[in-house]
Design a protein around this motif. Structure first.
Motif, mmCIF file in Angstrom:
data_model
loop_
_atom_site.group_PDB
_atom_site.id
_atom_site.type_symbol
_atom_site.label_atom_id
_atom_site.label_comp_id
_atom_site.label_asym_id
_atom_site.label_seq_id
_atom_site.Cartn_x
_atom_site.Cartn_y
_atom_site.Cartn_z
ATOM 1 N N UNK A 178 0.869 -1.170 0.000
ATOM 2 C CA UNK A 178 0.000 0.000 0.000
ATOM 3 C C UNK A 178 0.907 1.220 0.000
ATOM 4 N N UNK A 179 0.566 2.229 -0.797
ATOM 5 C CA UNK A 179 1.314 3.482 -0.776
ATOM 6 C C UNK A 179 0.342 4.648 -0.635
ATOM 7 N N UNK A 180 0.733 5.613 0.193
ATOM 8 C CA UNK A 180 -0.005 6.864 0.369
ATOM 9 C C UNK A 180 1.004 7.986 0.180
ATOM 10 N N UNK A 181 0.617 9.031 -0.569
ATOM 11 C CA UNK A 181 1.558 10.117 -0.859
ATOM 12 C C UNK A 181 0.799 11.301 -1.432
ATOM 13 N N UNK A 182 1.535 12.368 -1.695
ATOM 14 C CA UNK A 182 0.942 13.520 -2.364
ATOM 15 C C UNK A 182 1.804 13.910 -3.555
ATOM 16 N N UNK A 183 1.175 14.545 -4.542
ATOM 17 C CA UNK A 183 1.872 15.021 -5.730
ATOM 18 C C UNK A 183 2.476 16.383 -5.436
ATOM 19 N N UNK A 184 3.725 16.564 -5.768
ATOM 20 C CA UNK A 184 4.384 17.849 -5.531
ATOM 21 C C UNK A 184 3.776 18.971 -6.367
ATOM 22 N N UNK A 185 3.511 18.705 -7.639
ATOM 23 C CA UNK A 185 3.096 19.781 -8.545
ATOM 24 C C UNK A 185 1.654 20.224 -8.351
ATOM 25 N N UNK A 186 0.783 19.331 -7.902
ATOM 26 C CA UNK A 186 -0.644 19.658 -7.797
ATOM 27 C C UNK A 186 -1.172 19.679 -6.368
ATOM 28 N N UNK A 187 -0.457 19.020 -5.452
ATOM 29 C CA UNK A 187 -0.944 18.902 -4.084
ATOM 30 C C UNK A 187 -2.025 17.853 -3.915
ATOM 31 N N UNK A 188 -2.309 17.072 -4.974
ATOM 32 C CA UNK A 188 -3.337 16.040 -4.895
ATOM 33 C C UNK A 188 -2.824 14.829 -4.124
ATOM 34 N N UNK A 189 -3.753 14.077 -3.545
ATOM 35 C CA UNK A 189 -3.413 12.853 -2.816
ATOM 36 C C UNK A 189 -3.345 11.692 -3.795
ATOM 37 N N UNK A 190 -2.477 10.734 -3.483
ATOM 38 C CA UNK A 190 -2.373 9.494 -4.260
ATOM 39 C C UNK A 190 -2.362 8.326 -3.286
ATOM 40 N N UNK A 191 -3.168 7.314 -3.597
ATOM 41 C CA UNK A 191 -3.189 6.078 -2.821
ATOM 42 C C UNK A 191 -3.236 4.926 -3.807
ATOM 43 N N UNK B 28 -6.074 8.939 -7.666
ATOM 44 C CA UNK B 28 -5.788 10.345 -7.408
ATOM 45 C C UNK B 28 -7.013 10.953 -6.739
ATOM 46 N N UNK B 29 -6.768 11.645 -5.618
ATOM 47 C CA UNK B 29 -7.851 12.236 -4.836
ATOM 48 C C UNK B 29 -7.593 13.730 -4.642
ATOM 49 N N UNK B 30 -8.632 14.494 -4.318
ATOM 50 C CA UNK B 30 -8.469 15.943 -4.191
ATOM 51 C C UNK B 30 -7.528 16.349 -3.038
ATOM 52 N N UNK B 31 -7.103 17.600 -3.069
ATOM 53 C CA UNK B 31 -6.188 18.121 -2.059
ATOM 54 C C UNK B 31 -6.726 17.988 -0.641
ATOM 55 N N UNK B 32 -8.046 18.125 -0.475
ATOM 56 C CA UNK B 32 -8.593 18.033 0.887
ATOM 57 C C UNK B 32 -8.522 16.615 1.459
ATOM 58 N N UNK B 33 -8.155 15.642 0.637
ATOM 59 C CA UNK B 33 -7.978 14.270 1.124
ATOM 60 C C UNK B 33 -6.548 14.005 1.599
ATOM 61 N N UNK B 34 -5.613 14.898 1.278
ATOM 62 C CA UNK B 34 -4.208 14.660 1.617
ATOM 63 C C UNK B 34 -4.015 14.491 3.116
ATOM 64 N N UNK B 35 -4.471 15.437 3.905
ATOM 65 C CA UNK B 35 -4.210 15.352 5.346
ATOM 66 C C UNK B 35 -4.839 14.118 5.982
ATOM 67 N N UNK B 36 -6.125 13.804 5.736
ATOM 68 C CA UNK B 36 -6.660 12.590 6.368
ATOM 69 C C UNK B 36 -5.947 11.312 5.918
ATOM 70 N N UNK B 37 -5.545 11.254 4.662
ATOM 71 C CA UNK B 37 -4.844 10.061 4.165
ATOM 72 C C UNK B 37 -3.465 9.944 4.800
ATOM 73 N N UNK B 38 -2.753 11.046 4.889
ATOM 74 C CA UNK B 38 -1.419 10.996 5.473
ATOM 75 C C UNK B 38 -1.469 10.758 6.980
ATOM 76 N N UNK B 39 -2.489 11.262 7.653
ATOM 77 C CA UNK B 39 -2.632 10.971 9.091
ATOM 78 C C UNK B 39 -2.927 9.484 9.303
ATOM 79 N N UNK C 32 -8.526 3.270 11.423
ATOM 80 C CA UNK C 32 -8.530 4.735 11.325
ATOM 81 C C UNK C 32 -8.485 5.270 9.900
ATOM 82 N N UNK C 33 -8.822 4.456 8.939
ATOM 83 C CA UNK C 33 -8.818 4.917 7.545
ATOM 84 C C UNK C 33 -9.899 5.969 7.343
ATOM 85 N N UNK C 34 -9.587 7.007 6.568
ATOM 86 C CA UNK C 34 -10.609 8.026 6.299
ATOM 87 C C UNK C 34 -11.764 7.422 5.496
#
Length: 174
Positions: free
Chosen positions: A89-102, A130-141, A159-161
């Motif tokens: 499983x990988x969770x991360x964010x895109x540098x150029x767009x700020x979008x979440x990736x899982x 690829x998920x919106x920017x507002x998903x980054x923090x809950x996914x990374x937490x 604790x998955x969002x």
């Protein structure tokens, strides 16, 4: 000589932390990477030969596009031996767009008998969402709360969002 488990842990640390110099500790100089990508959301070359080229593709070029990377091997670490397979499983964010990736898939590892370093790695990418920017923090937490890098299968959902794409990935890894 190191163990295959240690080689895998070094690879995860190199990739997630943008430490390309570590790849030569984890892989033999003539190692081969093959990739099967079953999604259009991400692309990689089908074959990469040599530790230096693997470092370029899986660490340096990867780090140019992604940050906040958490890669988990699902299940117990390998016992003694030269081969091992596990889901990831990988969770991360895109540098150029700020979008979440899982994403998730499978690793198939084969170590050199004389060193414990990886001589062959097959990575299968089943899904990369690829998920919106507002998903980054809950996914990374969520990722930050999981055992790392070896995550017991039964803890993946903890604790998955509540995001439909995450529910789908959790179900696939259950």
């Amino acid at each position: 000589m190191i163990t295959l488990q240690k080689s895998i842990e070094i690879y995860i640390r190199a990739k997630d932390g943008n430490r390309p110099f570590l790849i030569t500790d984890a892989f033999t100089a003539d190692a081969e990477l093959t990739m099967q990508v079953n999604t259009s959301e991400i692309s990689f070359p089908a074959t990469v030969k040599g530790a230096k080229a693997i470092s370029t593709v899986l660490v340096s070029e990867f780090a140019q596009r992604y940050e906040n990377v958490y890669t988990f091997c699902i299940g117990d670490p390998p016992a003694a031996g030269s081969s091992f397979s596990c889901d990831w499983l990988v969770c991360m964010s895109e540098k150029s767009t700020g979008l979440a990736r899982v994403g998730f898939g499978r690793y198939d590892w084969l170590a050199a008998e004389n060193s414990g370093q990886v001589r062959q790695l097959r990575i299968t990418i089943e899904e990369m969402t690829t998920l919106p920017q507002d998903a980054v923090e809950p996914i990374l937490r969520w990722a930050d709360a999981l055992p790392y890098p070896w995550c017991p299968r039964e803890q993946v959902g903890g604790r998955a969002p509540e995001i439909p794409a995450i529910d789908r990935i959790r179900a696939a890894l259950a």
